[in-house]
Write a protein that holds these residues in place. Structure first.
Motif, PDB file in Angstrom:
ATOM      1  N   ALA A  35       0.847  -1.200   0.000  1.00 46.02           N
ATOM      2  CA  ALA A  35       0.000   0.000   0.000  1.00 46.02           C
ATOM      3  C   ALA A  35       0.881   1.248   0.000  1.00 46.02           C
ATOM      4  N   ALA A  36       0.738   2.087  -1.028  1.00 47.63           N
ATOM      5  CA  ALA A  36       1.561   3.290  -1.161  1.00 47.63           C
ATOM      6  C   ALA A  36       0.958   4.470  -0.403  1.00 47.63           C
ATOM      7  N   SER A  37       1.828   5.234   0.260  1.00 47.12           N
ATOM      8  CA  SER A  37       1.439   6.478   0.942  1.00 47.12           C
ATOM      9  C   SER A  37       2.375   7.577   0.459  1.00 47.12           C
ATOM     10  N   GLU A  38       1.805   8.700   0.057  1.00 47.93           N
ATOM     11  CA  GLU A  38       2.627   9.836  -0.358  1.00 47.93           C
ATOM     12  C   GLU A  38       2.674  10.838   0.785  1.00 47.93           C
ATOM     13  N   LEU A  39       3.891  11.143   1.226  1.00 47.82           N
ATOM     14  CA  LEU A  39       4.093  12.065   2.339  1.00 47.82           C
ATOM     15  C   LEU A  39       4.779  13.321   1.839  1.00 47.82           C
ATOM     16  N   THR A  40       4.440  14.457   2.447  1.00 47.27           N
ATOM     17  CA  THR A  40       5.070  15.734   2.110  1.00 47.27           C
ATOM     18  C   THR A  40       5.757  16.297   3.350  1.00 47.27           C
ATOM     19  N   ALA A  41       6.482  17.380   3.180  1.00 49.73           N
ATOM     20  CA  ALA A  41       7.251  17.987   4.270  1.00 49.73           C
ATOM     21  C   ALA A  41       6.391  18.151   5.524  1.00 49.73           C
ATOM     22  N   GLY A  42       6.933  17.702   6.659  1.00 51.90           N
ATOM     23  CA  GLY A  42       6.241  17.801   7.937  1.00 51.90           C
ATOM     24  C   GLY A  42       5.459  16.547   8.303  1.00 51.90           C
ATOM     25  N   GLN A  43       5.254  15.635   7.367  1.00 47.60           N
ATOM     26  CA  GLN A  43       4.519  14.411   7.664  1.00 47.60           C
ATOM     27  C   GLN A  43       5.497  13.298   8.029  1.00 47.60           C
ATOM     28  N   SER A  44       5.005  12.346   8.823  1.00 46.40           N
ATOM     29  CA  SER A  44       5.856  11.240   9.258  1.00 46.40           C
ATOM     30  C   SER A  44       5.072   9.942   9.258  1.00 46.40           C
ATOM     31  N   ILE A  45       5.827   8.853   9.368  1.00 47.42           N
ATOM     32  CA  ILE A  45       5.216   7.531   9.440  1.00 47.42           C
ATOM     33  C   ILE A  45       6.160   6.623  10.223  1.00 47.42           C
ATOM     34  N   ALA A  46       5.593   5.672  10.944  1.00 44.24           N
ATOM     35  CA  ALA A  46       6.380   4.680  11.678  1.00 44.24           C
ATOM     36  C   ALA A  46       5.902   3.301  11.253  1.00 44.24           C
ATOM     37  N   PHE A  47       6.842   2.338  11.207  1.00 43.61           N
ATOM     38  CA  PHE A  47       6.457   0.973  10.854  1.00 43.61           C
ATOM     39  C   PHE A  47       7.445  -0.018  11.442  1.00 43.61           C
ATOM     40  N   ARG A  48       7.026  -1.279  11.468  1.00 40.93           N
ATOM     41  CA  ARG A  48       7.825  -2.359  12.048  1.00 40.93           C
ATOM     42  C   ARG A  48       8.871  -2.869  11.067  1.00 40.93           C
ATOM     43  N   GLY A  49       9.906  -3.458  11.595  1.00 44.06           N
ATOM     44  CA  GLY A  49      10.948  -4.033  10.763  1.00 44.06           C
ATOM     45  C   GLY A  49      10.506  -5.268   9.993  1.00 44.06           C
ATOM     46  N   THR A  50       9.360  -5.827  10.345  1.00 47.81           N
ATOM     47  CA  THR A  50       8.834  -6.989   9.628  1.00 47.81           C
ATOM     48  C   THR A  50       7.982  -6.593   8.428  1.00 47.81           C
ATOM     49  N   ASP A  51       7.633  -5.313   8.315  1.00 51.29           N
ATOM     50  CA  ASP A  51       6.847  -4.843   7.167  1.00 51.29           C
ATOM     51  C   ASP A  51       7.728  -4.813   5.924  1.00 51.29           C
ATOM     52  N   SER A  52       7.178  -5.225   4.791  1.00 52.70           N
ATOM     53  CA  SER A  52       7.931  -5.095   3.549  1.00 52.70           C
ATOM     54  C   SER A  52       7.727  -3.664   3.057  1.00 52.70           C
ATOM     55  N   TYR A  53       8.799  -3.041   2.578  1.00 53.89           N
ATOM     56  CA  TYR A  53       8.685  -1.646   2.156  1.00 53.89           C
ATOM     57  C   TYR A  53       9.599  -1.335   0.986  1.00 53.89           C
ATOM     58  N   SER A  54       9.223  -0.283   0.275  1.00 50.84           N
ATOM     59  CA  SER A  54      10.072   0.327  -0.748  1.00 50.84           C
ATOM     60  C   SER A  54       9.765   1.810  -0.708  1.00 50.84           C
ATOM     61  N   TRP A  55      10.634   2.617  -1.294  1.00 47.83           N
ATOM     62  CA  TRP A  55      10.421   4.065  -1.267  1.00 47.83           C
ATOM     63  C   TRP A  55      10.835   4.681  -2.586  1.00 47.83           C
ATOM     64  N   ALA A  56      10.325   5.898  -2.811  1.00 47.05           N
ATOM     65  CA  ALA A  56      10.673   6.625  -4.031  1.00 47.05           C
ATOM     66  C   ALA A  56      10.439   8.112  -3.827  1.00 47.05           C
ATOM     67  N   ASN A  57      11.181   8.908  -4.583  1.00 50.18           N
ATOM     68  CA  ASN A  57      10.921  10.336  -4.702  1.00 50.18           C
ATOM     69  C   ASN A  57      10.194  10.493  -6.041  1.00 50.18           C
ATOM     70  N   PRO A  58       8.888  10.774  -6.027  1.00 54.02           N
ATOM     71  CA  PRO A  58       8.121  10.824  -7.268  1.00 54.02           C
ATOM     72  C   PRO A  58       8.367  12.071  -8.115  1.00 54.02           C
ATOM     73  N   SER A  59       9.053  13.062  -7.571  1.00 51.51           N
ATOM     74  CA  SER A  59       9.265  14.312  -8.299  1.00 51.51           C
ATOM     75  C   SER A  59      10.320  14.150  -9.392  1.00 51.51           C
ATOM     76  N   PRO A  60      10.042  14.651 -10.583  1.00 48.76           N
ATOM     77  CA  PRO A  60      11.024  14.575 -11.661  1.00 48.76           C
ATOM     78  C   PRO A  60      12.165  15.584 -11.519  1.00 48.76           C
ATOM     79  N   ASP A  61      11.984  16.608 -10.655  1.00 45.76           N
ATOM     80  CA  ASP A  61      13.021  17.649 -10.592  1.00 45.76           C
ATOM     81  C   ASP A  61      13.320  18.202  -9.204  1.00 45.76           C
ATOM     82  N   THR A  62      12.616  17.752  -8.169  1.00 43.07           N
ATOM     83  CA  THR A  62      12.833  18.282  -6.826  1.00 43.07           C
ATOM     84  C   THR A  62      13.405  17.207  -5.904  1.00 43.07           C
TER      85      THR A  62
END
Length: 75
Positions: A35-62
């Motif tokens: 499940a994807a979540s898009e976070l912006t400046a000032g937002q946070s998230i916590a998760f367990r080490g057993t969760d599968s995860y990946s990350w990305a910066n979706p911006s083409p220029d920032t």
């Protein structure tokens, strides 16, 4: 991280670890257990080490800046 930077997956699960991510600048997409979540400046998230995860910066220029905390720390 650079614009369009990404990590397509993770290593072995770490049941003894917790993650905390705070977005300092830009936009950050974190996918947890498919499940994807898009976070912006000032937002946070916590998760367990057993969760599968990946990350990305979706911006083409920032760049995106995050504070990523592992507990207990990985040395």
């Amino acid at each position: 991280m650079q614009a369009h930077g990404r990590n397509p997956g993770t290593g072995a699960p770490r049941p003894d670890q917790s993650h905390f991510v705070l977005v300092l600048h830009g936009t950050f997409t974190l996918t947890l257990n498919g499940a994807a979540s898009e976070l912006t400046a000032g937002q946070s998230i916590a998760f367990r080490g057993t969760d599968s995860y990946s990350w990305a910066n979706p911006s083409p220029d920032t760049p995106c800046e995050v504070l990523w905390v592992l507990s207990p720390p990985e040395i």
